[in-house]
Design an enzyme around this catalytic site. Structure first.
Site, PDB file in Angstrom:
ATOM      1  N   LYS A  30       0.844  -1.217  -0.122  1.00  0.00           N
ATOM      2  CA  LYS A  30       0.001  -0.139  -0.041  1.00  0.00           C
ATOM      3  C   LYS A  30       1.176   1.166  -0.250  1.00  0.00           C
ATOM      4  O   LYS A  30       0.724   2.166  -0.766  1.00  0.00           O
ATOM      5  CB  LYS A  30      -1.029  -0.086   1.205  1.00  0.00           C
ATOM      6  CG  LYS A  30      -1.930  -1.157   1.209  1.00  0.00           C
ATOM      7  CD  LYS A  30      -2.773  -1.257   2.372  1.00  0.00           C
ATOM      8  CE  LYS A  30      -3.747  -2.588   2.308  1.00  0.00           C
ATOM      9  NZ  LYS A  30      -4.445  -2.644   3.621  1.00  0.00           N
ATOM     10  N   ASP A  65     -10.686   3.227   4.531  1.00  0.00           N
ATOM     11  CA  ASP A  65     -11.019   1.589   4.414  1.00  0.00           C
ATOM     12  C   ASP A  65     -12.618   1.556   4.423  1.00  0.00           C
ATOM     13  O   ASP A  65     -13.072   0.442   3.940  1.00  0.00           O
ATOM     14  CB  ASP A  65     -10.654   1.099   5.885  1.00  0.00           C
ATOM     15  CG  ASP A  65      -9.419   0.318   5.440  1.00  0.00           C
ATOM     16  OD1 ASP A  65      -9.141  -0.190   4.500  1.00  0.00           O
ATOM     17  OD2 ASP A  65      -8.513   0.054   6.478  1.00  0.00           O
ATOM     18  N   GLN A 120      -3.972  -1.348   9.883  1.00  0.00           N
ATOM     19  CA  GLN A 120      -4.123  -2.856   9.240  1.00  0.00           C
ATOM     20  C   GLN A 120      -4.862  -3.734  10.169  1.00  0.00           C
ATOM     21  O   GLN A 120      -4.342  -3.908  11.586  1.00  0.00           O
ATOM     22  CB  GLN A 120      -2.710  -3.224   9.026  1.00  0.00           C
ATOM     23  CG  GLN A 120      -2.817  -4.591   8.195  1.00  0.00           C
ATOM     24  CD  GLN A 120      -3.237  -4.467   6.764  1.00  0.00           C
ATOM     25  OE1 GLN A 120      -3.567  -3.378   6.292  1.00  0.00           O
ATOM     26  NE2 GLN A 120      -3.804  -5.648   6.256  1.00  0.00           N
TER      27      GLN A 120
HETATM   28  N1  GUN Z   1      -7.045  -6.600   6.513  1.00  0.00           N
HETATM   29  C1  GUN Z   1      -7.208  -7.290   5.550  1.00  0.00           C
HETATM   30  N2  GUN Z   1      -7.631  -6.475   4.492  1.00  0.00           N
HETATM   31  C2  GUN Z   1      -7.564  -5.335   5.021  1.00  0.00           C
HETATM   32  C3  GUN Z   1      -8.190  -4.041   4.611  1.00  0.00           C
HETATM   33  O1  GUN Z   1      -8.397  -3.821   3.474  1.00  0.00           O
HETATM   34  N3  GUN Z   1      -7.865  -2.980   5.288  1.00  0.00           N
HETATM   35  C4  GUN Z   1      -7.355  -2.979   6.744  1.00  0.00           C
HETATM   36  N4  GUN Z   1      -7.239  -2.036   7.361  1.00  0.00           N
HETATM   37  N5  GUN Z   1      -6.889  -4.421   7.104  1.00  0.00           N
HETATM   38  C5  GUN Z   1      -7.339  -5.536   6.147  1.00  0.00           C
END
Ligand code: GUN
Length: 295
Positions: free
Chosen positions: A52, A119, A96
């Site tokens: 990311k 998110d 995350q």
């Molecule tokens: N863990 C797995 N996918 C995601 C996501 O799209 N965002 C976040 N914050 N954690 C994740």
């Protein structure tokens, strides 16, 4: 069989975003900023957040990665989020998941300012999505990436039967709601299946569009689908593979080799849904930046 190429579409999207960020920078002197918090050392999560942050850089966005040890208290994490909520250079905050067990994920989600919740996990954003106000909220990235793929590949959705397998807050629930909605969405008839569904193939065999997000390698097999189905595979499962240099490879929740013989269109793993999730995260962060700057 049509391969729905998320890698290719995500590249188009990222190029579009890069050009928009450049023009925003020229007019305001500012660029969007995403802050990513990771707590602990989970190798898969570390890989995701690095990806990311790398994508932010590629498209000209600022990114900050805050790495906190697994023993971090919930209080310290919440304090960090509050500081970011008040930082005008931060337009998106992503914590995350999964978080260590002593931290309550819902409390953390609630602490993020909904206007920076790129998110789309905050109940204000998810509630707005369920009510169909997609232009007023952040739509969670995997479901919106899937909608974008269906749209770009001109997959007919109106009136079709979409079966979503999985009911997570991140994918299944928002996905099913988007497929259900009329405006700016898919206008499908929707069925949701989950781990307690009896005779799951009774439902999956009826799907015109089958979206699978269960986190079990090759859960959907050829006997569970009808010919001509469009399959969207959200799974990203590591399986051992002695022939691979790393000793493992990634497979989806759908048995690609046998299901692709029946499907009319299908996303591969890797290179399907995954790259779209990151592209939509970038899109949400740019949208946040534009809102904060009245653009
Ligand atoms: N863990 C797995 N996918 C995601 C996501 O799209 N965002 C976040 N914050 N954690 C994740």
């Amino acid at each position: 069989m049509l391969i729905i190429d998320g890698k290719k579409v995500s590249l188009y999207l990222k190029n579009e975003l890069k050009a928009t960020i450049e023009s925003c920078k020229a007019s305001t002197g500012k660029v969007p900023g995403l802050t990513i918090i990771i707590v602990g050392q989970d190798p898969a999560s570390q890989g995701y957040v690095r990806n990311k942050a790398k994508t932010c850089k590629e498209i000209g966005m600022n990114s900050t990665l805050i790495e906190m040890p697994a023993e971090t208290t919930q209080e310290l994490l919440l304090d960090t989020i509050h500081e970011l909520n008040n930082d005008p250079a931060v337009h998106g905050i992503l914590v995350q998941e999964p978080l260590p067990e002593h931290i309550d994920e819902f409390t953390v989600t609630l602490a993020i300012d909904p206007s920076k919740d790129v998110d789309g996990f905050h109940p204000e954003n998810l509630g707005c999505l369920v009510m169909g106000h997609l232009d007023k909220c952040f739509v969670s990235c995997t479901p919106s990436g899937i909608l974008e793929l269906l749209d770009r590949y001109k997959i007919e959705t109106k009136g079709k039967h979409c079966v979503v397998v999985g009911r997570s807050n991140i994918v299944g629930k928002p996905m099913a709601n988007l497929m259900l909605q009329k405006l700016d969405a898919a206008n499908c008839t929707v069925t949701i299946c989950h781990s307690a569904t009896e005779n799951i193939s009774f439902y999956t065999k009826q799907a015109d569009i089958l979206i699978v997000a269960v986190g079990h390698a090759r859960f959907i097999t050829a006997d569970m689908v009808k010919p001509g189905v469009v399959v969207i595979d959200v799974g990203n499962n590591r399986i051992e593979d002695p022939a691979a240099k790393s000793g493992y490879r990634m497979v989806g929740d759908v048995d690609f080799d046998c299901v692709s013989a029946l499907a009319s269109a299908m996303t591969p793993v890797p290179g399907g849904v995954g790259p779209m999730t990151i592209a939509m995260l970038m899109k949400n962060t740019l949208q946040s930046f534009k809102r904060f700057n009245g653009l």
